[in-house]
Scaffold this active site. Structure first.
Site, PDB file in Angstrom:
ATOM      1  CB  CYS A   1      33.669  25.670 -14.542  1.00 53.86           C
ATOM      2  SG  CYS A   1      35.436  25.888 -14.618  1.00 53.86           S
TER       3      CYS A   1
HETATM    4  C1  BEZ Z   1      36.153  29.859 -16.245  1.00 52.10           C
HETATM    5  O1  BEZ Z   1      36.158  28.755 -15.746  1.00 52.10           O
HETATM    6  O2  BEZ Z   1      35.147  30.367 -16.654  1.00 52.10           O
HETATM    7  C2  BEZ Z   1      37.444  30.577 -16.411  1.00 52.10           C
HETATM    8  C3  BEZ Z   1      38.460  30.338 -15.525  1.00 52.10           C
HETATM    9  C4  BEZ Z   1      39.646  31.022 -15.682  1.00 52.10           C
HETATM   10  C5  BEZ Z   1      39.817  31.897 -16.746  1.00 52.10           C
HETATM   11  C6  BEZ Z   1      38.794  32.104 -17.645  1.00 52.10           C
HETATM   12  C7  BEZ Z   1      37.600  31.432 -17.474  1.00 52.10           C
END
Ligand code: BEZ
Length: 211
Positions: A45
């Site tokens: 994100c």
């Molecule tokens: C992320 O947003 O980086 C993420 C969230 C859940 C699982 C893997 C990555």
């Protein structure tokens, strides 16, 4: 129930990192890109929000307002923003919705319980100036989205909205477009003065009308 293409994008009121919004009013007559994030302080994100901030000018040139949502609260978003800015070398320049009550996530069916009970998946909704859903995409939490693809698909959607053309596989802005089946070849020749290339009676190309 999940949202389908052509449905009205649900309206909502929410707190965001740029103040409270009423979604439809915030959209105005613009196109909109609403996209969800599993959670704050997560690695994928952090890269996606930075990429969007870097590309905000490109979305704006196409008349598209961008807005992100995650099911954390405003305080959490505000603590996360400096990290996004530092990591990506960009100022956050678009709002992130605080959706701790999951109102937006529920309205847009962004929680897929068999993937995660709590976090949203990576949903994308592209909304037209008529407030109708023009495109939906769903990615798992582990896969960051391709924002060049979102810009590409907006070019295609806007071309189709303004001219009687569709776009072929792997089309890029500037490539030939396809005359939609509803237009006869006779009408296409009259309608597209740059020419019509007939490959099959049902597969007719024309140079991109707005170039
Ligand atoms: C992320 O947003 O980086 C993420 C969230 C859940 C699982 C893997 C990555």
């Amino acid at each position: 129930m999940s949202l389908r293409l052509g449905d009205i994008a649900p309206d909502f009121q929410a707190e965001t990192t740029q103040g409270p919004i009423s979604f439809h009013e915030w959209l105005g007559n613009s196109w909109g890109l609403l996209f969800s994030h599993p959670a704050d302080f997560t690695p994928v994100c952090t890269t996606e929000l930075g990429k969007t901030a870097l590309l905000k000018g490109e979305f704006e040139k196409k008349g598209v307002k961008v807005i992100a949502v995650s099911v954390d609260d405003l305080d959490s978003h505000n603590r996360w923003v400096p990290d996004i800015e530092e990591v990506n070398g960009v100022k956050m320049n678009f709002p992130i919705i605080a959706d701790q009550d999951r109102n937006v996530a529920t309205l847009y069916d962004m929680i897929h319980p068999n993937a995660s009970e709590k976090a949203t998946v990576r949903s994308v909704f592209i909304i037209g100036p008529d407030k109708k859903v023009k495109l939906t995409l769903t990615y798992p939490a582990s896969t960051g989205r391709n924002f060049q693809e979102l810009l590409r698909v907006i070019d295609s959607l806007q071309l189709t909205a303004n001219y009687s053309v569709a776009t072929p596989a792997d089309w890029q802005d500037g490539d030939d477009a396809i005359v939609v089946p509803a237009v006869s070849t006779e009408d296409a020749i009259a309608k597209f003065p740059k020419g019509v290339k007939i490959v099959k009676p049902y597969l007719r190309y024309t140079p991109q009308p707005n170039k």
